[in-house]
Design a protein around this motif. Structure first.
Motif, mmCIF file in Angstrom:
data_model
loop_
_atom_site.group_PDB
_atom_site.id
_atom_site.type_symbol
_atom_site.label_atom_id
_atom_site.label_comp_id
_atom_site.label_asym_id
_atom_site.label_seq_id
_atom_site.Cartn_x
_atom_site.Cartn_y
_atom_site.Cartn_z
ATOM 1 N N ARG A 303 55.589 47.019 103.990
ATOM 2 C CA ARG A 303 54.965 46.061 103.089
ATOM 3 C C ARG A 303 55.732 46.017 101.764
ATOM 4 N NH1 ARG A 303 49.804 44.415 104.469
ATOM 5 N NH2 ARG A 303 48.972 45.405 106.374
ATOM 6 N N THR A 332 52.111 42.840 100.491
ATOM 7 C CA THR A 332 52.258 41.842 101.555
ATOM 8 C C THR A 332 53.092 42.408 102.689
ATOM 9 O OG1 THR A 332 52.205 40.058 99.913
ATOM 10 C CG2 THR A 332 53.035 39.498 102.101
ATOM 11 N N ASP A 336 54.471 38.874 107.435
ATOM 12 C CA ASP A 336 53.630 37.746 107.036
ATOM 13 C C ASP A 336 54.368 36.738 106.163
ATOM 14 O OD1 ASP A 336 51.500 38.735 108.432
ATOM 15 O OD2 ASP A 336 50.563 39.711 106.694
ATOM 16 N N ILE A 337 55.636 37.033 105.845
ATOM 17 C CA ILE A 337 56.414 36.130 105.006
ATOM 18 C C ILE A 337 57.145 35.130 105.891
ATOM 19 C CG2 ILE A 337 58.252 35.956 103.286
ATOM 20 C CD1 ILE A 337 57.573 38.857 102.507
#
Length: 359
Positions: A303, A332, A336-337
């Motif tokens: 993350r 994040t 998820d990017i």
């Protein structure tokens, strides 16, 4: 005995050592690109000639558009001008030139190995920081500034400070989906973007020996991003097979003589390095950069880090600036990017193996 690959090549090219610790080195081959116009201007203003045009090779690459190999298609008139100037200068001084419409034209650090310009045991220089790429073939390669490029053009020599040595030994098989780029990014994360400052790295171990030349080129290329002066890999059968038959590689009797010399280059078994690092290849994972430096990278399952957890105030401040610039939020998940653009075309990757993988 007790000599490293780096020391053997350095000693073979050393002409004179000054009282200030600088050594005058003979340059085996010099690759120039469209950023060399200032060096040629200084050369002509001083009434000098190119000392060894047969050891200089030129190709435009830094400002050449990826969409066309047509000079008239270059919309940046300033860049078009320096590409035209490179052609004029190479013609005037008798230098081999792979022009924009020549099938051999390309990125300097791809052209050198693919054409056999890069050879084991030579000192190769270029006005580009990532000249360390050429160390993948057992050469000593490093980048130069404009004044140094001028000096090499005029004398076929360069003044350099001897570096310390580091050996990074990587053992084991890379896990699925882990590439050479992941390996070198993992190394940079482990030792930092300046962790190799003042050193020349030799990459060794079973993982490195099992790599193709293209993979080795990627590893040596990013040695600069770890702060090293150069990265090198000892030549072996993979190297010789890759070079055999290349246009500017030796052939016939000269090939056999060169091969005998190349086989003497690997570091001696009892050679001493100033620093040693060991890496277990099986522990590596695909890497993703979340920032603006290769050291701002993490395994794909990680993350985005939180600057609040960083104890070093300078590093914390840099992380805050980077996250703001990148538009990312701590915590994040990297997976998820969203990926919205992909570019394949640099001196780190974009070799034939990379293009095949993408295809």
């Amino acid at each position: 005995m007790r000599k490293t690959l780096y020391e053997k090549i350095w000693n073979a090219h050393a002409i004179f050592e000054g009282s200030d610790g600088q050594t005058l080195l003979h340059v085996g081959r010099h690759i120039i690109h469209d950023g060399s116009s200032h060096a040629f201007e200084f050369l002509q203003n001083r009434g000098l000639r190119v000392r060894r045009p047969d050891q200089v090779f030129a190709t435009p690459d830094h400002g050449v558009p990826s969409h066309s190999h047509n000079l008239r298609a270059m919309r940046d008139l300033e860049q078009r001008g320096v590409v035209e100037l490179l052609e004029q200068n190479t013609r005037k001084f008798g230098i081999a030139h792979f022009a924009i419409d020549d099938p051999r034209q390309g990125i300097v650090h791809v052209v050198g190995p693919e054409l056999g310009i890069t050879l084991p045991g030579i000192l190769l220089v270029c006005g580009d920081s990532h000249t360390s790429t050429h160390g993948a073939l057992g050469a000593l390669g490093f980048g130069l500034g404009s004044s140094d490029v001028l000096h090499v053009l005029a004398t076929q020599t360069t003044w350099q400070q001897r570096s310390k040595t580091m050996r990074i030994t990587v053992e084991g098989k890379l896990p699925p989906a882990v590439t050479a780029k992941d390996l070198i990014m993992s190394i940079i994360c482990q030792i930092g973007s300046n962790g190799d400052s003042g050193h020349v790295i030799e990459y060794a171990g079973s993982t490195i020996r099992s790599m193709s030349i293209e993979e080795r080129l990627t590893v040596c290329n990013m040695s600069i991003d770890a702060g090293a002066r150069a990265g090198m890999i000892a030549p072996d059968d993979t190297t010789y097979q890759y070079l055999h038959g290349r246009p500017f590689a030796p052939s016939g009797v000269e090939w056999r003589e060169a091969l005998e010399y190349w086989q003497s280059l690997p570091s001696d078994a009892d050679a001493m390095f100033d620093r040693e690092v060991s890496i277990d290849a099986s522990t590596l994972a695909p890497m993703v950069s979340w920032g603006t430096s290769p050291e701002d990278s993490l395994p794909i399952g990680a993350r985005i880090p939180d600057p609040a957890n960083e104890s070093d105030p300078r590093r914390r401040s840099a992380m805050l600036r980077t996250l703001d610039y990148m538009g990312l939020v701590p915590g994040t998940s990297l997976t998820d990017i969203a990926v919205d653009q992909v570019f394949i075309g640099s001196c780190t990757n974009a070799r034939i193996e990379d293009l095949r993988a993408a295809a």
